[in-house]
Design a protein around this motif. Sequence first.
Motif, short mmCIF file in Angstrom:
data_model
loop_
_atom_site.label_atom_id
_atom_site.label_comp_id
_atom_site.label_asym_id
_atom_site.label_seq_id
_atom_site.Cartn_x
_atom_site.Cartn_y
_atom_site.Cartn_z
N THR A 47 -9.39 -1.11 4.01
CA THR A 47 -8.04 -1.14 3.45
C THR A 47 -7.93 -2.19 2.36
O THR A 47 -7.35 -1.94 1.31
CB THR A 47 -7.01 -1.43 4.57
OG1 THR A 47 -7.15 -0.46 5.58
CG2 THR A 47 -5.60 -1.39 4.03
N THR A 96 2.86 3.82 0.73
CA THR A 96 1.74 4.61 1.27
C THR A 96 0.88 3.76 2.19
O THR A 96 0.45 4.22 3.26
CB THR A 96 0.90 5.19 0.12
OG1 THR A 96 1.74 5.96 -0.72
CG2 THR A 96 -0.24 6.04 0.65
N ASP A 99 2.67 3.28 5.47
CA ASP A 99 2.59 4.52 6.24
C ASP A 99 1.20 4.67 6.86
O ASP A 99 1.06 5.06 8.03
CB ASP A 99 2.92 5.71 5.34
CG ASP A 99 2.86 7.03 6.09
OD1 ASP A 99 3.51 7.12 7.15
OD2 ASP A 99 2.18 7.95 5.60
N TYR A 100 0.18 4.37 6.11
CA TYR A 100 -1.20 4.48 6.60
C TYR A 100 -1.44 3.52 7.75
O TYR A 100 -2.09 3.86 8.72
CB TYR A 100 -2.16 4.21 5.43
CG TYR A 100 -3.61 4.20 5.84
CD1 TYR A 100 -4.31 5.37 6.09
CD2 TYR A 100 -4.30 3.00 5.96
CE1 TYR A 100 -5.62 5.37 6.45
CE2 TYR A 100 -5.63 2.97 6.33
CZ TYR A 100 -6.28 4.15 6.58
OH TYR A 100 -7.59 4.14 6.96
N ILE A 102 0.77 2.12 9.90
CA ILE A 102 1.57 2.28 11.12
C ILE A 102 1.37 3.62 11.82
O ILE A 102 1.91 3.83 12.89
CB ILE A 102 3.09 2.06 10.85
CG1 ILE A 102 3.64 3.14 9.91
CG2 ILE A 102 3.35 0.67 10.33
CD1 ILE A 102 5.14 3.09 9.76
N ARG A 103 0.58 4.49 11.25
CA ARG A 103 0.31 5.77 11.93
C ARG A 103 -0.59 5.52 13.13
O ARG A 103 -1.52 4.74 13.07
CB ARG A 103 -0.38 6.74 10.98
CG ARG A 103 0.58 7.34 10.00
CD ARG A 103 -0.11 8.40 9.21
NE ARG A 103 0.83 8.93 8.23
CZ ARG A 103 0.80 10.15 7.78
NH1 ARG A 103 -0.15 10.96 8.17
NH2 ARG A 103 1.70 10.56 6.93
N PRO A 104 -0.33 6.27 14.22
CA PRO A 104 -1.19 6.09 15.43
C PRO A 104 -2.56 6.68 15.26
O PRO A 104 -2.88 7.48 14.49
CB PRO A 104 -0.41 6.83 16.52
CG PRO A 104 0.67 7.61 15.86
CD PRO A 104 0.78 7.15 14.44
#
Length: 104
Positions: A47, A96, A99-100, A102-104
Amino acid sequence: MQHDHQHSPQHDVHIVSYKEHASTFLGLILLTIMTVTVSVFGAEIYTLSVLTALTIASAKAVVVALYFMHLKYDPKMYRFLIGIVLLLFVVFSVLTLIDYLIRP
């Protein structure tokens, strides 16, 4: 018929020195080397390396826009509009990234 050959601001010619072209070229090469270095050695922290690569790519885009698209010599309004586009790019990149993350 007499032609009026007044110098209009739309046809200004900006002569750029070889030194400025060479320094722009070297700057772009340095930024490219930085991008490759981050992609090769920063693979463990995916990341962060992507964010760093996007930041370097944005810096390269600014250099290209200022020198090769001659925004450096154009009216300030063009720079203002480019700044808005860059701000929107940063906002959408951050959204973005959030969002990336915090996605499970």
